[in-house]
Scaffold this active site. Structure first.
Site, PDB file in Angstrom:
ATOM      1  N   LEU A 118       0.852  -1.170   0.000  1.00  0.00           N
ATOM      2  CA  LEU A 118       0.000   0.000   0.000  1.00  0.00           C
ATOM      3  C   LEU A 118       0.898   1.234   0.000  1.00  0.00           C
ATOM      4  O   LEU A 118       2.006   1.202   0.561  1.00  0.00           O
ATOM      5  CB  LEU A 118      -0.889   0.037   1.245  1.00  0.00           C
ATOM      6  CG  LEU A 118      -1.874  -1.119   1.447  1.00  0.00           C
ATOM      7  CD1 LEU A 118      -2.590  -0.974   2.795  1.00  0.00           C
ATOM      8  CD2 LEU A 118      -2.895  -1.177   0.320  1.00  0.00           C
ATOM      9  N   ASP A 119       0.442   2.332  -0.620  1.00  0.00           N
ATOM     10  CA  ASP A 119       1.194   3.587  -0.535  1.00  0.00           C
ATOM     11  C   ASP A 119       1.419   3.945   0.932  1.00  0.00           C
ATOM     12  O   ASP A 119       0.613   3.599   1.800  1.00  0.00           O
ATOM     13  CB  ASP A 119       0.414   4.728  -1.202  1.00  0.00           C
ATOM     14  CG  ASP A 119       0.337   4.576  -2.711  1.00  0.00           C
ATOM     15  OD1 ASP A 119       1.094   3.757  -3.260  1.00  0.00           O
ATOM     16  OD2 ASP A 119      -0.493   5.275  -3.331  1.00  0.00           O
ATOM     17  N   MET A 120       2.518   4.658   1.189  1.00  0.00           N
ATOM     18  CA  MET A 120       2.845   5.023   2.563  1.00  0.00           C
ATOM     19  C   MET A 120       1.685   5.740   3.247  1.00  0.00           C
ATOM     20  O   MET A 120       1.394   5.506   4.414  1.00  0.00           O
ATOM     21  CB  MET A 120       4.089   5.913   2.586  1.00  0.00           C
ATOM     22  CG  MET A 120       4.534   6.295   3.996  1.00  0.00           C
ATOM     23  SD  MET A 120       6.047   7.284   4.028  1.00  0.00           S
ATOM     24  CE  MET A 120       5.401   8.853   3.443  1.00  0.00           C
TER      25      MET A 120
ATOM     26  N   THR B  93      -1.502   5.524   2.573  1.00  0.00           N
ATOM     27  CA  THR B  93      -2.732   4.737   2.601  1.00  0.00           C
ATOM     28  C   THR B  93      -2.716   3.814   3.813  1.00  0.00           C
ATOM     29  O   THR B  93      -1.695   3.220   4.138  1.00  0.00           O
ATOM     30  CB  THR B  93      -2.870   3.903   1.315  1.00  0.00           C
ATOM     31  OG1 THR B  93      -2.832   4.766   0.187  1.00  0.00           O
ATOM     32  CG2 THR B  93      -4.171   3.126   1.307  1.00  0.00           C
TER      33      THR B  93
END
Length: 451
Positions: free
Chosen positions: A286-288, A290
């Site tokens: 997951l994106d940082m 998110t």
């Protein structure tokens, strides 16, 4: 909450403690007078089996609460009886300043309540005097609780020490938070460089409506679930010998990046707590910014299987987002084409010739009012349910922000929108469904966002 470590080895130790209590080899000492409602009730016994840096097996044992302790005349070299993080004496001293006034106010409130109910109506209206006493008592009680909670600090898996009020973001947690078995055991282990291997809690003694003697119970949702994720660095949703599912917090990398400042990540936190884990346990990321559900593998076999499921798009994911503005249509699907902007990584840019196709299904949940944490201003946002059918970089953020999508960024998006002070990206991986890589059973997990 889900037990963070395997329980079997520690549960066997709990059973031995109960046997030793019954045989008189271990005693439960009463440190303070029990309240009438707790008199005769049993107590939770907690055990944490650890490994020392030299490989020795160490067994930590404790009781819940601050009013009792385990005592034995013969303590083995490999066992330690863990005491409360804060003693009853320190707690009583913190409460002493306001205790007399709180009791006086309680007596006055009860007297006024009896007087106004003398006519037989228990729904009679409070007088201004009674309201004043109730308000003063509430303020003093809060002040006393804050004094108590300021005494609590917990040693964490990453070597830091965090205060209870910092963990709870200065909100008052339930009474007794920090006095359960699990935080005591983990605090002692982390403060002494011990590696947790197995942990279990068992009820012992007089049974209640919710507790049966000899049965094991997970750490409680009411108190432990507030503390343990901060102590462990992970909010563990599920764990077995093959996989672990965690609820990633916003602001933490999924996998380590380049340089020492980018080593703190979900992957490294998992490897720190479970050193038997494979070197590369991540199967997706997951994106940082998110938050939400991630599954990682403990074994090579599980890693290969989960990788295959992601590659074949057999894994179902669902996200919740707050989009900055109103979306007129109730649902739909976008097919967008993006590639990395080589001059401005990691941004993605529209390219319908060389870009990769990103397919996203979306459904409007509702419109709602959003209050900016920076200045308190209000605006209308749309809560959207995203279901990605591909796994492209920044796919959902672009489905919202790009002009070929909604043309409205997700609230708090630092790359494709704006992020006000105190704000975060309002994107959360809510649902994760896959097939267990060993048992073949369908697995489904849900984590509601905190926004």
């Amino acid at each position: 909450m889900f037990p963070p470590f395997p329980e079997e080895e520690a549960y066997a130790e709990c059973a031995r403690i109960i046997q030793d209590i019954d045989a008189g080899k271990i005693r439960i000492n009463q440190l303070s007078a029990p309240s009438e409602e707790r008199r005769g009730q049993g107590v939770m016994i907690g055990v944490l089996v650890c490994r020392a840096f030299d490989g020795r097996r160490i067994v930590l044992k404790t009781l819940s609460g601050i009013g009792k302790e385990l005592v034995s005349d013969c303590v083995a070299e490999d066992e330690i009886f863990v005491r409360p993080i804060v003693s009853a004496e320190k707690i009583n001293a913190a409460l002493l300043e306001n205790d007399a006034r709180i009791h006086t106010l309680t007596d006055k409130i009860n007297a006024l309540k009896c007087a106004r109910n003398a006519g037989g109506s228990k729904y009679s209206v409070q007088t201004d005097e009674e309201k004043r006493y109730v308000s003063e008592r509430a303020a003093l009680t809060k002040k006393s609780l804050l004094r108590v909670y300021e005494l609590y600090s917990f040693h964490c898996a990453d070597g830091t020490t965090r205060k209870l009020l910092e963990i709870c973001r200065k909100k008052l947690p339930p009474t007794g938070t920090g006095d359960c078995c699990a935080p005591k055991l983990l605090d002692f282990a982390f403060s002494n460089g011990l590696l947790p291997v197995s942990m279990a809690e068992t009820f012992c003694g007089g049974e209640t409506a919710h507790k049966v003697s000899g049965r094991r119970y997970p750490p409680c949702d009411e108190r432990c679930a507030l503390i343990l994720p901060a102590m462990l660095g992970l909010n563990i949703i599920y764990r077995d010998f093959s996989i672990i599912v965690v609820n990633k917090q916003s602001g933490v990398l999924s996998v380590p990046g380049r340089g020492p400042e980018k080593q703190d990540s979900i992957v490294n936190r998992v490897k720190r707590l479970f050193p038997g884990c494979i070197t590369q346990p991540a199967v997706h990321r997951l994106d940082m910014e998110t938050s939400g559900l991630m599954v990682l593998a403990f074994t090579e076999e599980a890693h290969r299987n989960l990788n295959r499921q992601f590659e074949k798009r057999e894994v179902q994911k669902e996200y919740i987002a707050l989009v900055d503005g109103i979306i007129p249509a109730p649902d739909g699907q976008t097919e967008l084409f993006f590639r990395v902007d080589v001059d401005n990584r990691p941004h993605q840019i529209w390219d319908d010739v060389h870009g990769k196709k990103a397919v996203t299904e979306w459904h409007v949940v509702r419109t709602e009012n959003y209050v900016s944490p920076a200045d308190g201003t209000e605006r209308t946002v749309t809560r959207v349910r995203f279901i990605p059918h591909t796994g492209r970089t920044h796919q959902l953020r672009l489905a919202a922000a790009d002009s070929h999508g909604f043309g409205k960024p997700i609230v708090g998006d630092t790359l494709y929108g704006t992020c006000a002070p105190g704000e975060r990206l309002m994107l959360h991986a809510r649902t994760l469904c896959f097939t267990h890589p060993v048992t073949g059973k369908p697995m489904e997990f849900t984590s509601e966002p905190d926004f």
